[in-house]
Design a protein around this motif. Structure first.
Motif, PDB file in Angstrom:
ATOM      1  N   GLY A   1      48.535  -5.127  39.184  1.00 56.58           N
ATOM      2  CA  GLY A   1      49.363  -5.383  40.363  1.00 56.58           C
ATOM      3  C   GLY A   1      50.037  -6.739  40.360  1.00 56.58           C
ATOM      4  N   GLY A   2      50.264  -7.312  39.176  1.00 59.74           N
ATOM      5  CA  GLY A   2      50.931  -8.608  39.143  1.00 59.74           C
ATOM      6  C   GLY A   2      50.042  -9.765  39.529  1.00 59.74           C
ATOM      7  N   GLY A   3      48.757  -9.645  39.232  1.00 62.88           N
ATOM      8  CA  GLY A   3      47.834 -10.719  39.567  1.00 62.88           C
ATOM      9  C   GLY A   3      47.889 -11.845  38.547  1.00 62.88           C
ATOM     10  N   TYR A   4      48.321 -13.006  38.990  1.00 68.90           N
ATOM     11  CA  TYR A   4      48.401 -14.178  38.122  1.00 68.90           C
ATOM     12  C   TYR A   4      47.686 -15.354  38.776  1.00 68.90           C
ATOM     13  N   ASN A   5      47.176 -16.243  37.929  1.00 69.66           N
ATOM     14  CA  ASN A   5      46.843 -17.585  38.366  1.00 69.66           C
ATOM     15  C   ASN A   5      48.115 -18.415  38.202  1.00 69.66           C
ATOM     16  N   TYR A   6      48.300 -19.396  39.054  1.00 69.39           N
ATOM     17  CA  TYR A   6      49.509 -20.213  39.000  1.00 69.39           C
ATOM     18  C   TYR A   6      49.157 -21.693  38.990  1.00 69.39           C
ATOM     19  N   TYR A   7      50.013 -22.468  38.323  1.00 70.10           N
ATOM     20  CA  TYR A   7      49.993 -23.908  38.537  1.00 70.10           C
ATOM     21  C   TYR A   7      51.372 -24.287  39.059  1.00 70.10           C
ATOM     22  N   LEU A   8      51.425 -25.229  39.993  1.00 67.12           N
ATOM     23  CA  LEU A   8      52.673 -25.549  40.670  1.00 67.12           C
ATOM     24  C   LEU A   8      53.203 -26.899  40.197  1.00 67.12           C
ATOM     25  N   PRO A   9      54.431 -26.937  39.684  1.00 71.24           N
ATOM     26  CA  PRO A   9      55.028 -28.219  39.289  1.00 71.24           C
ATOM     27  C   PRO A   9      55.247 -29.112  40.510  1.00 71.24           C
ATOM     28  N   PRO A  10      55.264 -30.427  40.341  1.00 74.67           N
ATOM     29  CA  PRO A  10      55.574 -31.331  41.461  1.00 74.67           C
ATOM     30  C   PRO A  10      56.926 -30.980  42.065  1.00 74.67           C
ATOM     31  N   GLY A  11      56.998 -30.953  43.394  1.00 75.67           N
ATOM     32  CA  GLY A  11      58.237 -30.639  44.077  1.00 75.67           C
ATOM     33  C   GLY A  11      58.405 -29.173  44.401  1.00 75.67           C
ATOM     34  N   TYR A  12      57.498 -28.318  43.916  1.00 80.78           N
ATOM     35  CA  TYR A  12      57.633 -26.890  44.197  1.00 80.78           C
ATOM     36  C   TYR A  12      57.352 -26.585  45.665  1.00 80.78           C
ATOM     37  N   LEU A  13      56.361 -27.272  46.232  1.00 75.90           N
ATOM     38  CA  LEU A  13      56.012 -27.091  47.637  1.00 75.90           C
ATOM     39  C   LEU A  13      56.694 -28.155  48.481  1.00 75.90           C
ATOM     40  N   LYS A  14      57.313 -27.726  49.583  1.00 74.15           N
ATOM     41  CA  LYS A  14      57.908 -28.689  50.498  1.00 74.15           C
ATOM     42  C   LYS A  14      56.817 -29.481  51.207  1.00 74.15           C
ATOM     43  N   ASN A  15      57.111 -30.739  51.483  1.00 73.46           N
ATOM     44  CA  ASN A  15      56.210 -31.609  52.249  1.00 73.46           C
ATOM     45  C   ASN A  15      54.859 -31.797  51.562  1.00 73.46           C
TER      46      ASN A  15
ATOM     47  N   ASP B   1      51.420 -37.662  38.997  1.00 74.33           N
ATOM     48  CA  ASP B   1      51.849 -37.003  37.768  1.00 74.33           C
ATOM     49  C   ASP B   1      50.707 -36.318  37.031  1.00 74.33           C
ATOM     50  N   ASN B   2      49.524 -36.889  37.103  1.00 76.75           N
ATOM     51  CA  ASN B   2      48.417 -36.285  36.351  1.00 76.75           C
ATOM     52  C   ASN B   2      47.590 -35.323  37.210  1.00 76.75           C
ATOM     53  N   THR B   3      48.137 -34.911  38.354  1.00 77.20           N
ATOM     54  CA  THR B   3      47.477 -33.923  39.195  1.00 77.20           C
ATOM     55  C   THR B   3      47.905 -32.518  38.780  1.00 77.20           C
ATOM     56  N   ILE B   4      46.943 -31.622  38.699  1.00 75.58           N
ATOM     57  CA  ILE B   4      47.234 -30.208  38.461  1.00 75.58           C
ATOM     58  C   ILE B   4      46.934 -29.449  39.746  1.00 75.58           C
ATOM     59  N   PHE B   5      47.973 -28.848  40.331  1.00 73.08           N
ATOM     60  CA  PHE B   5      47.826 -28.065  41.556  1.00 73.08           C
ATOM     61  C   PHE B   5      47.704 -26.610  41.128  1.00 73.08           C
ATOM     62  N   PHE B   6      46.473 -26.090  41.147  1.00 71.29           N
ATOM     63  CA  PHE B   6      46.171 -24.797  40.549  1.00 71.29           C
ATOM     64  C   PHE B   6      45.780 -23.787  41.627  1.00 71.29           C
ATOM     65  N   ILE B   7      46.265 -22.543  41.476  1.00 69.57           N
ATOM     66  CA  ILE B   7      45.971 -21.490  42.443  1.00 69.57           C
ATOM     67  C   ILE B   7      45.416 -20.288  41.698  1.00 69.57           C
ATOM     68  N   GLU B   8      44.172 -19.936  41.993  1.00 70.42           N
ATOM     69  CA  GLU B   8      43.576 -18.755  41.386  1.00 70.42           C
ATOM     70  C   GLU B   8      44.075 -17.503  42.108  1.00 70.42           C
ATOM     71  N   ARG B   9      44.248 -16.433  41.336  1.00 69.39           N
ATOM     72  CA  ARG B   9      44.600 -15.172  41.996  1.00 69.39           C
ATOM     73  C   ARG B   9      43.444 -14.754  42.908  1.00 69.39           C
ATOM     74  N   PRO B  10      43.727 -14.046  43.991  1.00 71.99           N
ATOM     75  CA  PRO B  10      42.654 -13.705  44.944  1.00 71.99           C
ATOM     76  C   PRO B  10      41.676 -12.691  44.370  1.00 71.99           C
ATOM     77  N   MET B  11      40.402 -12.929  44.637  1.00 67.90           N
ATOM     78  CA  MET B  11      39.335 -12.025  44.209  1.00 67.90           C
ATOM     79  C   MET B  11      38.257 -12.008  45.278  1.00 67.90           C
ATOM     80  N   VAL B  12      37.853 -10.823  45.705  1.00 71.82           N
ATOM     81  CA  VAL B  12      36.839 -10.723  46.751  1.00 71.82           C
ATOM     82  C   VAL B  12      35.435 -10.943  46.196  1.00 71.82           C
TER      83      VAL B  12
END
Length: 711
Positions: free
Chosen positions: A483-497, A502-513
């Motif tokens: 179903g298109g389940g991916y983990n993501y990392y977000l580059p700086p500036g991708y999220l508003k506000n 620079d050495n921070t990794i903003f990582f998002i795991e795909r949802p799992m119950v």
């Protein structure tokens, strides 16, 4: 003989599956299916003109929704084509990709509403509500309000997936928001005209950030494999940066019925807009609203307050105008193409709590509450297990009076486009006194995934199938999971506000119950010296206790938390479990039932746990909630409903807890920020968990407060 025995075994074990849901394996590819079934000869020709027969004959696990000949003939008539040969080849390609999903979906596994993306990365909405039936009075699954899956032909298994023939050609909706409203405003002419006169309809054009298309290539498409918690993960860079909006519209007939003293069908449109303006002015004509939205501020050029300047019927395009404010609050700053992702309903024990999201709107400094109401304790709920806006059950926080809010429904016609969706409400909503002082006078538990619209707009929030267990190969592959389940990392500036070093990794795991994170969602801040700053959610002016909820693990980090640039107390060490001496919680092992009143295996009395809760609170901590849970083990489940034999309640687990950060004094007309900075003494990458936060009025949780429940 082996094949026959297997077939008999499957039949005997699955007698509970409806007869209409059985499928027959044919050994065909999807391309063969079109060749072998004469009733799809016209759609076969569309595929041939698109040059996609080889694709449909290739290996894979897909879902295919081809239209019958009758459906194609209806499409040709609708579009004015004399034959399939008149359809441009490029449009044939579009039509084929519109009806293919890159995973197998059988109809007997579909919930009432399911959303998946097709080959064009556009949503397909499957609805099986029972409102639409076939000639045999059997419920139909309708796709995008347009095409019904034919019951007699559905769930036909082929070598590379499953085929669900439909009665109409699926046409991708590629229009932008204003066009969608232009075509469908017959039932909401008053709101449509008000959106037009305020200029808000012209603000619904944003779709894709083309700047991101250029600078995203500065970052690798996939991250290196990283150990987060107990598993390894590879993150994908988001493909695009889409924007979107969701409009909550009150149809004309509702205004005539509920506000008959203001709106008459016989009135001119000018009179109807004036009546809506007057209603809006009443909703926001109080001193608190004036302070929140800056109406009491003095214009440096005019020497008058913004309310004096713009509270009139000739200034509708000003953001200080009451009608402009009123309508802006009816626009959510993200796209919900269907109700499937409107609210995260996973891992909530609905016997104790309703799934709820607190979401920002286009009216700055405001928040709207989205809720799926399950609890049967309130007989006045007219629509059980349905969606409400700004609703709250009767409780001690609102003097025992239920705030009904507005019931949300989906229009019968197309209600979504590339960047805009709209839904109907059966009453107006506002960020008024009732919302601020009653609905929001509670413990607000807020998922970090709902803070940033980009996660919803780009299918990062609730992506894939949360019921699918962790799979080391799939979760770390470039193809993702089901179903298109991916983990993501977000580059700086991708999220508003949001800003981070620079050495921070903003990582998002795909949802799992199956993971012990709140409702399956989880964000990780990684790096040897991470430093992240973002806005707190909008809440009414007042004093609140700010908490962070997380799972304590050995790989976690130590972070100093700041509010508005000021450090708050000692750094938060996410390695300490709730039963550590510095926190003082009492637990029945790792995840055993704690309370004797809940189960015979509980070891503590209710009174002992209440006393211990006070000890933990004095140390700045709370246990996990009682209404949230996760599934133990990795054996797949088919339903997210609470199952006492499989579910671990957060309250009982010693590494699920909430830490009090500080008291936050929220000021009117001001955004507040939270910053998290790593203070690990060594060079390791200690993960800081951004799972969920709570904002609780001090009148509830502070000294002398009325108290809060454990759910």
């Amino acid at each position: 003989m082996l094949m026959t025995g297997t077939a008999n075994l499957v039949t005997s074990c699955q007698d509970d599956i409806p007869a209409g849901s059985y499928y027959t394996f044919t050994g065909e590819m999807m391309s063969d299916y079109l060749n072998n079934h004469e009733d799809f000869s016209l759609f076969k020709r569309i595929v041939e003109r698109a040059g996609e027969m080889d694709y449909l004959g290739s290996r894979g696990s897909r879902t295919f929704l081809p239209a019958t000949n009758a459906g194609v003939e209806a499409f040709l008539k609708e579009k004015g084509y004399a034959s399939v040969e008149d359809i441009p080849a490029s449009y044939c390609d579009t039509l084929v990709k519109s009806c293919v999903i890159d995973r197998m979906m059988f109809t007997y596994d579909l919930p009432e509403t399911q959303q998946d993306n097709n080959g064009l990365n556009l949503p397909l909405i499957f609805e099986t509500t029972g409102d639409t039936v076939d000639a045999n009075n059997i419920a139909l699954t309708v796709v995008n309000r347009r095409a019904a899956i034919i019951n007699e032909l559905k769930d036909d298994s082929v070598e590379n997936g499953v085929v669900h023939p439909v009665d109409h050609v699926l046409i991708p909706n590629t229009s932008l928001g204003s066009t969608l409203l232009d075509q469908n405003y017959k039932e909401f002419q008053i709101y449509y005209e008000a959106l037009r006169r305020t200029g808000l309809i012209d603000s619904l054009y944003r779709y894709r950030d083309d700047d991101y298309e250029e600078w995203k290539d500065n970052y690798s498409e996939y991250s290196q494999s990283m150990l987060i918690g107990n598993e390894w993960y590879v993150g994908k860079r988001p493909d695009h940066r889409y924007e979107g909006f969701t409009l909550l519209i009150v149809p004309d007939n509702v205004l005539y019925e509920k506000y008959g003293d203001r709106f008459k069908e016989s009135m001119t449109m000018d009179e109807k807009i004036d009546a809506l303006y007057d209603l809006a002015a009443e909703k926001y004509d109080d001193n608190t609203a004036a302070s929140i939205f800056g109406l009491d501020k003095i214009s440096p050029t005019e020497g008058k307050t913004y309310k004096e300047l713009y509270w009139n019927k000739s200034s509708l395009t000003s953001r200080y105008n009451p009608l402009n404010m009123f309508l802006s609050y009816h626009i959510i700053d993200r796209l919900f193409s269907s109700t499937a992702k409107l609210i995260n309903t996973y891992c909530i024990n609905t016997s104790y709590a309703d799934p709820t999201e607190w979401i920002s709107t286009m009216l700055d400094y405001s928040t709207i509450k989205l809720e799926k109401v399950y609890q049967p304790v309130d007989a006045a709920v007219e629509y059980p297990s349905d969606f409400y806006v700004n609703h709250t059950q009767a409780s001690q926080y609102n003097d025992g009076q239920r705030i009904r809010g507005a019931h949300l429904t989906t229009p019968k016609e197309d209600n979504f486009s590339l960047n805009v969706a709209y839904y109907y409400l059966d009453d107006v909503v506002a960020y008024d006194d009732d919302m601020r002082n009653n609905v929001m006078n509670t413990r607000m538990r807020i998922e970090f995934h709902t803070l940033w619209p980009e996660l919803t707009n780009n299918n990062i929030r609730l992506c894939g199938n949360p019921l699918q267990p962790y799979d080391a190969a799939g979760d770390n592959s470039e193809e993702g999971t089901e179903g298109g389940g991916y983990n993501y990392y977000l580059p700086p500036g991708y999220l508003k506000n949001v800003t981070f070093s620079d050495n921070t990794i903003f990582f998002i795991e795909r949802p799992m119950v199956y993971w012990s994170s709140h409702q399956g969602d989880y964000n990780a801040i990684l790096g040897t010296s991470y430093d992240v700053t973002f806005r707190l959610p909008n809440v009414p002016p007042g004093s609140y206790e700010l908490r962070l909820g997380y799972c304590a693990l050995a790989d976690r980090g130590i972070g100093q938390v700041y509010v508005d640039g000021v450090p708050q107390g000692l750094p938060l060490d996410m390695r300490d479990k709730a039963d550590s001496p510095k926190i003082g919680g009492i637990y029945n092992g790792w995840n055993g039932v704690r309370c004797k009143d809940d189960a015979s295996s509980g070891v503590f009395t209710k009174e002992e746990l209440e006393d211990n809760a006070r000890i933990m609170k004095n140390n700045g901590y709370y246990s996990g909630p009682k209404s949230t849970f996760y599934f133990s083990g990795t054996t797949p489940v088919t339903s997210a409903a609470y199952d006492p034999s499989r579910c671990i309640i957060d309250y009982n687990q010693n590494d699920l807890l909430r830490r009090k950060i500080s008291q936050v004094d929220v000021q009117a007309n001001q955004h507040h920020s939270i910053r998290i900075r790593s203070v690990m003494s060594n060079a390791t990458s200690g993960c800081f968990s951004l799972d969920y936060m709570e904002l609780v009025p001090i009148s509830i949780c502070g000294p002398g407060g009325i108290g809060e429940d454990l759910y």
